[in-house]
Design an enzyme around this catalytic site. Sequence first.
Site, mmCIF file in Angstrom:
data_model
loop_
_atom_site.group_PDB
_atom_site.id
_atom_site.type_symbol
_atom_site.label_atom_id
_atom_site.label_comp_id
_atom_site.label_asym_id
_atom_site.label_seq_id
_atom_site.Cartn_x
_atom_site.Cartn_y
_atom_site.Cartn_z
ATOM 1 N N GLU A 90 0.821 -1.223 0.000
ATOM 2 C CA GLU A 90 0.000 0.000 0.000
ATOM 3 C C GLU A 90 0.849 1.266 0.000
ATOM 4 O OE1 GLU A 90 -1.832 -1.229 3.524
ATOM 5 O OE2 GLU A 90 -3.191 -2.597 2.537
ATOM 6 N N GLU A 141 -5.706 -10.821 -1.776
ATOM 7 C CA GLU A 141 -6.603 -10.609 -0.616
ATOM 8 C C GLU A 141 -8.059 -10.525 -1.062
ATOM 9 O OE1 GLU A 141 -5.327 -7.290 1.805
ATOM 10 O OE2 GLU A 141 -3.218 -7.697 1.467
HETATM 11 O O1 G3I Z 1 -4.714 -9.390 18.395
HETATM 12 C C1 G3I Z 1 -5.351 -8.258 19.024
HETATM 13 C C2 G3I Z 1 -6.016 -8.664 20.261
HETATM 14 O O2 G3I Z 1 -5.033 -9.111 21.184
HETATM 15 C C3 G3I Z 1 -6.802 -7.484 20.827
HETATM 16 O O3 G3I Z 1 -7.496 -7.869 21.941
HETATM 17 C C4 G3I Z 1 -7.781 -6.950 19.772
HETATM 18 C C5 G3I Z 1 -8.520 -5.720 20.261
HETATM 19 O O4 G3I Z 1 -8.817 -4.832 19.209
HETATM 20 O O5 G3I Z 1 -7.053 -6.604 18.643
HETATM 21 C C6 G3I Z 1 -6.370 -7.685 18.061
HETATM 22 O O6 G3I Z 1 -5.668 -7.206 16.960
HETATM 23 C C7 G3I Z 1 -6.422 -6.944 15.802
HETATM 24 C C8 G3I Z 1 -5.783 -7.730 14.660
HETATM 25 O O7 G3I Z 1 -6.412 -7.404 13.450
HETATM 26 C C9 G3I Z 1 -5.853 -9.245 14.877
HETATM 27 O O8 G3I Z 1 -7.199 -9.650 14.863
HETATM 28 C C10 G3I Z 1 -6.381 -5.463 15.503
HETATM 29 O O9 G3I Z 1 -7.111 -4.751 16.489
HETATM 30 C C11 G3I Z 1 -6.965 -5.191 14.157
HETATM 31 O O10 G3I Z 1 -6.755 -3.821 13.821
HETATM 32 C C12 G3I Z 1 -6.269 -6.057 13.102
HETATM 33 O O11 G3I Z 1 -6.853 -5.790 11.869
HETATM 34 C C13 G3I Z 1 -6.213 -6.302 10.726
HETATM 35 C C14 G3I Z 1 -5.793 -5.161 9.806
HETATM 36 O O12 G3I Z 1 -5.250 -5.678 8.594
HETATM 37 C C15 G3I Z 1 -4.739 -4.266 10.434
HETATM 38 O O13 G3I Z 1 -3.488 -4.883 10.423
HETATM 39 C C16 G3I Z 1 -7.198 -7.205 9.992
HETATM 40 O O14 G3I Z 1 -7.471 -8.347 10.810
HETATM 41 C C17 G3I Z 1 -6.604 -7.658 8.675
HETATM 42 O O15 G3I Z 1 -7.581 -8.366 7.940
HETATM 43 C C18 G3I Z 1 -6.178 -6.433 7.873
HETATM 44 O O16 G3I Z 1 -5.561 -6.887 6.676
HETATM 45 C C19 G3I Z 1 -5.219 -5.894 5.718
HETATM 46 C C20 G3I Z 1 -3.973 -6.380 5.006
HETATM 47 O O17 G3I Z 1 -2.948 -6.630 5.943
HETATM 48 C C21 G3I Z 1 -3.500 -5.371 3.963
HETATM 49 N N1 G3I Z 1 -4.565 -5.059 3.043
HETATM 50 C C22 G3I Z 1 -5.824 -4.629 3.644
HETATM 51 C C23 G3I Z 1 -6.303 -5.687 4.647
HETATM 52 C C24 G3I Z 1 -7.642 -5.295 5.226
HETATM 53 O O18 G3I Z 1 -7.536 -4.134 5.981
#
Ligand code: G3I
Length: 367
Positions: free
Chosen positions: A153, A264
């Site tokens: 990105e 994705e």
């Molecule tokens: O693991 C923690 C957990 O310990 C905590 O209690 C909880 C509370 O919010 O958060 C958990 O972490 C979350 C993590 O996903 C794992 O589930 C984060 O809050 C959450 O922001 C994170 O979101 C991910 C996001 O990327 C940010 O990295 C999404 O699952 C994931 O699907 C998304 O993937 C991205 C790709 O990497 C890049 N392209 C876009 C795609 C969608 O946004």
Amino acid sequence: MGACSVSLGACALDNTQVDYGPLDGPGLRETPPRSGLLYGAAVEASQLGEDAALAGAVARECAILVPEGALKWRALRPASDRFDFRGGDAIVRFASLHGQRVRGHTLVRHQALPDWFAASAGSGNASSLLAAHIETVCGHYAGQLQAWDVVNEVVDPRAAHGLRETPWWRLLGAGYIGTAFRTARAADPAAVLFLNDYGLEADGHAADAKRGLVLTLLRRLLDAGVPVQGLGLQSHLVVGDRFDSLIGFLEQVRGLGLRVAVTELDVSDVPVPGQPVSARDAAVATTYATFLQKVLAVPGLVREVLTWGLTDATTWLRSYRPRPDGLPTRPLPLDEALARKPAWAAIRTSLARADARYMIPSPRKQA
Ligand code: G3I
């Protein structure tokens, strides 16, 4: 958006009656048997460890996995002097047990940085911080991953220079992109190195602008000898998207000598009324089929198609882009109960057709 006959797996596509076929039979990993085209999905280690039914479905359906979060900085770097490979290692072990390949995601991104990053990273140490991260992580998995999303990105049409103004850009300038690829290449000579971005698939001015920026960036990197080998199309789609501009773009990427991966894929059903669910599922399936038909039209160019999750139960869209009516969105090939949906049949049919196309030798030119 026409309603389709879900039970028969049949749906109207571009005014043609397309039969997506039945929902039984072997998993999607078996579908393109001849061409080496791979279907897979993003997974979390915790899901595989805690949910035996989901793990079974992942083993059955996927030929390739990508860790959804386990290889991001936030997960890998609990402290500035520590790496935690447990999540990534668990996914690599699962894949090895089930004869699956793994993509790495992602070495450089503006999101999912650990909390300590902002206070600890400065212009004096950013270069060594980035290099040490890539050397350590690529080195840890060297020889075990088929590909890496090296930078994620990075283009932004709103910026005059066309690059997203990420923490890395602010600390290191545009050169960080080339440095990341070179460091990854040195640390893992075998993985195919991708630039991975979103918003490149559908028709429209916004995507046109992004496609132009990506092509400019790729040309610039290649001219400078940077070892970028592929473009990842994230493919976060929405029902109703059209993809008539896509093939021309793919031809240009191929012209640069690069390969393409669908990294994705998912289809948001937000534009479709909530009820009946069958109409939503059919519309999602039609968008899958329309997209895959186009993106797989250039024989041999795309060799991996990964959805961002396998089941609706775990999709990021439910928290990040919820439906305004409060109903759970249904963007993936399996539902919460792991039952196959019309999207699954659309993927299978599309992969099977591409498989046949990929196997047709190009006609020899007459002398
Ligand atoms: O693991 C923690 C957990 O310990 C905590 O209690 C909880 C509370 O919010 O958060 C958990 O972490 C979350 C993590 O996903 C794992 O589930 C984060 O809050 C959450 O922001 C994170 O979101 C991910 C996001 O990327 C940010 O990295 C999404 O699952 C994931 O699907 C998304 O993937 C991205 C790709 O990497 C890049 N392209 C876009 C795609 C969608 O946004």
